[in-house]
Design a protein around this motif. Sequence first.
Motif: not given
Length: 858
Positions: A86-91
């Motif tokens: 999970k990247t900064q976009l979803t985490s």
Amino acid sequence: MTVTQQKDGAIVETVTLTIDGIETTVPKGTLVIRAAERMGIAIPRFCDHPLLEPAGACRQCLVEVEGQRKPMTSCTTTCTDGMVVKTQLTSPVAKKAQAGQMEFLLINHPLDCPICDKGGECPLQNQAMSAGRPDSRFVEEKRKYPTPLAISTQVLLDRERCVLCQRCTRFSDEIAGDPFIDLMERGAAEQIGVFSDTPFLDGDHAATNTAGDPFNSYYSGNTIQICPVGALTGSDYRFHSRPFDLVSTPSINEHDAGGDAIRVDHRRGSVMRRLSGEDSAVNEEWISDKTRFAFRYANGSDRLVYPRVRDEDGTLRETSWSEALTVAAEGLAAARDNGGVGVLTGGRVTVEDAYAYAKFARVALHTNDVDFRVRPHSAEETAFLADYAAGVSPNNGGVTYTDVEQAPAVLLVGLEAEEEAPSLFLRLRKGNRKHGLRLFSVQPFASPGVTKANGTLLPVVPGGEAELLTALAGDAIGPSTEAEQARSAVRTDGAIILVGERLAAVPGGLSAAALLADTTGARLAWVPRRAGDRGAVDAGCLPTLLPGARPVSDLSGRVQLASYWGVDSLPSAPGRDTAEMLVAAATGQLAGLVVGGVDPGDLPDPAAAEQAMDAVGFLVSLELRDGWVPQHANVVLPVAPVVEKAGSFLNWEGRLRIFDTVLSTGAMADARVLNSIAAEMGIALGTGDPRRIRAELAGLPAHEVRPTPPSYPAAELPKPGAGQAVLASWHHLLDLGSLQDNAEFLAGTARPAVVRLSAATAAEIGAQDGAQVTVSTERGAITLPLRISAMPDRVVWLPTNSAGSTVRRTLGTDAGAVVSIRTDGGARHAADGDGAGRSTGDGAGHGARHAQSTEEDQ
């Protein structure tokens, strides 16, 4: 589950993972950050670079990996089967980690964006906006350093801006092989530092490598471009412009035959800087400092602006284009009908210009007397180029950069890659580091380039290359010698032989290279030093070769080309090469010369070349800057530099590299000037537009007849006596070449001019390391400090065209000749640490340039 799939005939193991809820399959070993890029997901980063080894230094690319107790750096984490990322976009965890790291990086950063050269194109600015806090919680005094720290004359370091990403140190160590900039100190005091006061500078007080040669780097400017903040800046661009005020135009490097992709940034009619372009098939993302910083050669007061004609009283005066073209056309027509006209072109010409010269010679002047080789050359080379270079390209089996990188073994003959083909050198070094490439170099001593590529030296006396290559093509040489290792390696499937233009001056050298390739199955490629040389071969700027690799002697080829050009016939007699044309001019057998971008100083005997040009009845010069040829011409026609015209170069691979006009000034390319002269002569040449020329070249009817491969015997090696030695020489990348003029910061990393001798030869003349040694002929003498090197006895090496060492101009000879050597006594004083020497003789003056034109580039 790990699976295999077929891709381009190869078996590729793959893994499947999920990133931000989307399942993706990537090759095994792929980094998470690369897998995200393939999906169009941008993860912030500073230290990561696709061509550098992972470091995990900046910690900005943190992502959440299911099953791990803390965020992980995506630039060092390898994808595994079933991984969930999970990247900064979803985490929220990843987003918070990235924001915290950004705040940490900005604690000591000066935030001087309004004055920083990186402002407007800075990843730190962009990511601070996307992942940073709107304000700072740090209220203490920021860390400060004296600025700037001069890494070299062209690279400056502002340490307070550095985020310690280590891109610069990894580039220097991994790519260039010049590890003299590194992290120093520890903890909060950690910073980028250097190993000496002048790490990139070449001199007695700089750090030295294991061979005793001072460290320097021909690639230091790349650290400026890959620096993700404003810590590393260029001396010649610093505070000159803002990135958002610049117009960027893709172009191609004109300094060597590499065909490097570059980006030219200009403002208000002036080039402000040059950067590397991205081309994975050619230069990847790297260029030499010469390519990056040497772009102001056309800005001097010696730039030719108006045509000139010589009056009957000998006065050379400026005039209009119409008068100059008329005088040129009338003079060439008269010379053509009363002895003939020869055409000499230089290595600066584009493919289109070279084609125009070749067509102009055959159609307008009715001659095959045309040659691009304004350097030592031979009839053997003429035959070799017609058979092994003309028409060869990556599309028909030609050797490519990728082939070199992945080759099991590469043999260099007559080619010092780092000095003469810098992008090729980087591929050789990468091939050694990544794929175990074994490099063998046939030359007198192991140069820094050979050492950095972990190469094996096959020592040879200049002129002995043919004998060595013949031995490699024969039976076993010996169980433990380097030559036997090379003999075995060159027989490995995929092995490559690369020959340079200097091998043309070795009788039998190119023939022996062709024999070795034929015997072993190794692939053979020719690597010239100048950007325009390879294209000139295909364009027909050779006395025995028409455009499209058609031998002049082939009747069907001549008839076919004459029909294509719309003329009745083409001259059938093989023409004269450069040396023969100059002899003919000197003896009155040639009535005229058309000279485009030629410096007499490039030829083995510049004084004789100048006398020949001075003796010819009618001399036309197509030139960019003033020099010896324009000053002695009957008609001078200004032409455009690369930045002011469109065209293309054919690189050493045979790959066409097209570029567009950067600055529209109205200056005309050589091809358009020749088209105008032909029009005055009543001939429709059709070379006024580069696009039309490329279309005409592409439309040339196919022609399969190949000339006979060269078969020339080796010459007997000279036998120097006491106080004598055989001369070896090649160009340094940074030297007195006129395309480096007006680049005031570039020369700081030039290698010093030194004399090299073996320990035994030095002892024979009573010289110690550092002593002044004089190399002389009956024409003149060069005195330089001695560098004792591991090399054959009674061989002396000098740089060809460096400060204090203008070999051809001063000595009137070239490599392979026997010269006298003597010592002037004791060791050099520290005050002479800049490596400067003395040149005395015919026209030489302390290493000064002698009326060079734009041709003397490398």
